[in-house]
Design a protein around this motif. Structure first.
Motif, PDB file in Angstrom:
ATOM      1  N   VAL A 141       0.393   0.574  17.630  1.00 35.39           N
ATOM      2  CA  VAL A 141      -0.073   1.472  16.581  1.00 35.39           C
ATOM      3  C   VAL A 141       0.376   0.965  15.209  1.00 35.39           C
ATOM      4  N   GLU A 142      -0.536   1.038  14.253  1.00 33.00           N
ATOM      5  CA  GLU A 142      -0.208   0.787  12.857  1.00 33.00           C
ATOM      6  C   GLU A 142      -0.891   1.879  12.044  1.00 33.00           C
ATOM      7  N   ARG A 143      -0.189   2.421  11.050  1.00 31.07           N
ATOM      8  CA  ARG A 143      -0.749   3.451  10.170  1.00 31.07           C
ATOM      9  C   ARG A 143      -0.809   2.926   8.749  1.00 31.07           C
ATOM     10  N   ILE A 144      -1.906   3.214   8.097  1.00 35.51           N
ATOM     11  CA  ILE A 144      -2.062   2.890   6.686  1.00 35.51           C
ATOM     12  C   ILE A 144      -2.567   4.168   6.016  1.00 35.51           C
ATOM     13  N   ASP A 145      -1.849   4.629   4.999  1.00 39.60           N
ATOM     14  CA  ASP A 145      -2.318   5.861   4.353  1.00 39.60           C
ATOM     15  C   ASP A 145      -3.618   5.563   3.596  1.00 39.60           C
ATOM     16  N   GLU A 146      -4.420   6.602   3.408  1.00 33.68           N
ATOM     17  CA  GLU A 146      -5.767   6.417   2.858  1.00 33.68           C
ATOM     18  C   GLU A 146      -5.766   5.767   1.487  1.00 33.68           C
ATOM     19  N   HIS A 147      -4.783   6.058   0.655  1.00 31.49           N
ATOM     20  CA  HIS A 147      -4.760   5.494  -0.702  1.00 31.49           C
ATOM     21  C   HIS A 147      -4.456   3.997  -0.680  1.00 31.49           C
ATOM     22  N   THR A 148      -3.499   3.609   0.139  1.00 33.72           N
ATOM     23  CA  THR A 148      -3.157   2.187   0.265  1.00 33.72           C
ATOM     24  C   THR A 148      -4.342   1.407   0.814  1.00 33.72           C
ATOM     25  N   PHE A 149      -4.994   1.959   1.826  1.00 35.40           N
ATOM     26  CA  PHE A 149      -6.125   1.245   2.417  1.00 35.40           C
ATOM     27  C   PHE A 149      -7.297   1.174   1.453  1.00 35.40           C
ATOM     28  N   ALA A 150      -7.541   2.253   0.709  1.00 34.43           N
ATOM     29  CA  ALA A 150      -8.628   2.238  -0.277  1.00 34.43           C
ATOM     30  C   ALA A 150      -8.376   1.147  -1.315  1.00 34.43           C
ATOM     31  N   GLU A 151      -7.120   0.961  -1.713  1.00 32.42           N
ATOM     32  CA  GLU A 151      -6.780  -0.111  -2.659  1.00 32.42           C
ATOM     33  C   GLU A 151      -7.055  -1.480  -2.036  1.00 32.42           C
ATOM     34  N   GLN A 152      -6.726  -1.648  -0.769  1.00 33.00           N
ATOM     35  CA  GLN A 152      -6.983  -2.923  -0.085  1.00 33.00           C
ATOM     36  C   GLN A 152      -8.483  -3.222  -0.042  1.00 33.00           C
ATOM     37  N   VAL A 153      -9.283  -2.212   0.228  1.00 35.80           N
ATOM     38  CA  VAL A 153     -10.736  -2.397   0.283  1.00 35.80           C
ATOM     39  C   VAL A 153     -11.276  -2.732  -1.106  1.00 35.80           C
ATOM     40  N   ARG A 154     -10.820  -1.997  -2.131  1.00 39.70           N
ATOM     41  CA  ARG A 154     -11.277  -2.285  -3.504  1.00 39.70           C
ATOM     42  C   ARG A 154     -10.903  -3.704  -3.933  1.00 39.70           C
ATOM     43  N   ALA A 155      -9.694  -4.146  -3.589  1.00 39.86           N
ATOM     44  CA  ALA A 155      -9.259  -5.502  -3.938  1.00 39.86           C
ATOM     45  C   ALA A 155     -10.134  -6.543  -3.240  1.00 39.86           C
ATOM     46  N   ALA A 156     -10.472  -6.309  -1.978  1.00 40.83           N
ATOM     47  CA  ALA A 156     -11.332  -7.240  -1.247  1.00 40.83           C
ATOM     48  C   ALA A 156     -12.738  -7.260  -1.836  1.00 40.83           C
ATOM     49  N   GLU A 157     -13.275  -6.086  -2.214  1.00 44.82           N
ATOM     50  CA  GLU A 157     -14.600  -6.031  -2.830  1.00 44.82           C
ATOM     51  C   GLU A 157     -14.611  -6.769  -4.165  1.00 44.82           C
ATOM     52  N   LYS A 158     -13.555  -6.594  -4.955  1.00 43.99           N
ATOM     53  CA  LYS A 158     -13.465  -7.266  -6.261  1.00 43.99           C
ATOM     54  C   LYS A 158     -13.416  -8.781  -6.070  1.00 43.99           C
ATOM     55  N   LYS A 159     -12.633  -9.226  -5.114  1.00 45.25           N
ATOM     56  CA  LYS A 159     -12.530 -10.657  -4.830  1.00 45.25           C
ATOM     57  C   LYS A 159     -13.886 -11.216  -4.396  1.00 45.25           C
ATOM     58  N   ALA A 160     -14.597 -10.478  -3.562  1.00 48.81           N
ATOM     59  CA  ALA A 160     -15.923 -10.916  -3.113  1.00 48.81           C
ATOM     60  C   ALA A 160     -16.904 -10.978  -4.279  1.00 48.81           C
ATOM     61  N   GLU A 161     -16.856  -9.982  -5.167  1.00 50.93           N
ATOM     62  CA  GLU A 161     -17.739  -9.987  -6.340  1.00 50.93           C
ATOM     63  C   GLU A 161     -17.439 -11.177  -7.246  1.00 50.93           C
ATOM     64  N   GLU A 162     -16.150 -11.473  -7.453  1.00 45.22           N
ATOM     65  CA  GLU A 162     -15.769 -12.613  -8.284  1.00 45.22           C
ATOM     66  C   GLU A 162     -16.251 -13.928  -7.666  1.00 45.22           C
ATOM     67  N   ARG A 163     -16.102 -14.040  -6.367  1.00 44.04           N
ATOM     68  CA  ARG A 163     -16.545 -15.249  -5.671  1.00 44.04           C
ATOM     69  C   ARG A 163     -18.060 -15.403  -5.777  1.00 44.04           C
ATOM     70  N   THR A 164     -18.791 -14.304  -5.631  1.00 44.92           N
ATOM     71  CA  THR A 164     -20.250 -14.345  -5.759  1.00 44.92           C
ATOM     72  C   THR A 164     -20.655 -14.738  -7.175  1.00 44.92           C
ATOM     73  N   ALA A 165     -19.974 -14.186  -8.165  1.00 45.35           N
ATOM     74  CA  ALA A 165     -20.282 -14.518  -9.567  1.00 45.35           C
ATOM     75  C   ALA A 165     -20.021 -16.000  -9.837  1.00 45.35           C
ATOM     76  N   GLU A 166     -18.936 -16.538  -9.290  1.00 43.68           N
ATOM     77  CA  GLU A 166     -18.628 -17.958  -9.466  1.00 43.68           C
ATOM     78  C   GLU A 166     -19.705 -18.841  -8.833  1.00 43.68           C
TER      79      GLU A 166
END
Length: 174
Positions: A141-166
């Motif tokens: 079992v691993e738990r991630i609170d919703e706020h921490t996980f939402a930040e992880q998802v936003r960071a991954a989306e931002k990285k993907a957008e930057e890579r696409t723009a490049e």
């Protein structure tokens, strides 16, 4: 423990035990959604199953509400109101599905080769029910609170957008 919304990850070392855990997870108190990810021994990842409690309720509820408001305009108004309400409810559900897809991409590295992962979106007042489910089915079992996980998802989306723009930048060497 006060009630907290968490992403509870149940990791299985092989692909045999997750199905019965998936079925049992659907009855956990506070469960909103569960997704099962499985990785073959050669590294191919698949989303094997998903369940969302109350799926379709927003679409139907919005449609009925729109239809009731539309009754003021007669039968045609009711029909148009139902269609407009259902479209709005469907859009809300589609947004959730898109966000869930991004979340599963972020979770994919946690799925072991030849193993499986259940991702439970659950509002917990106690870790007992999910921990008991994991113990019963041989999962870690691993738990991630919703706020921490939402930040992880936003960071991954931002990285993907930057890579696409490049990738779409014109090559300055020409």
């Amino acid at each position: 423990m006060s009630e907290q919304r968490n992403l509870v990850l149940l990791t299985f070392p092989d692909t045999t035990a997750w199905r019965s855990a998936f079925d049992a997870a659907q009855h956990l108190p506070g469960l909103h959604a569960v997704a099962a990810l499985e990785r073959s021994s050669d590294g191919v990842l698949e989303v094997r199953d998903t369940f969302t409690r109350g799926a379709g309720v927003a679409t139907v509820g919005s449609g009925v509400l729109g239809g009731l408001v539309g009754l003021l305009g007669g039968p045609v108004g009711a029909l148009l109101g139902f269609a407009a309400g259902a479209a709005l409810g469907s859009a809300a559900e589609e947004r959730y599905a898109t966000e869930a897809g991004a979340a599963l991409i972020v979770l994919s590295p946690r799925v072991p080769d030849g193993g499986a992962l259940l991702a439970l979106d659950v509002r917990e007042s106690s870790p007992g029910p999910a921990d008991g489910l994991a113990a019963e089915h041989g999962a870690t079992v691993e738990r991630i609170d919703e706020h921490t996980f939402a930040e992880q998802v936003r960071a991954a989306e931002k990285k993907a957008e930057e890579r696409t723009a490049e990738e779409h930048q014109p090559d300055e060497r020409s």
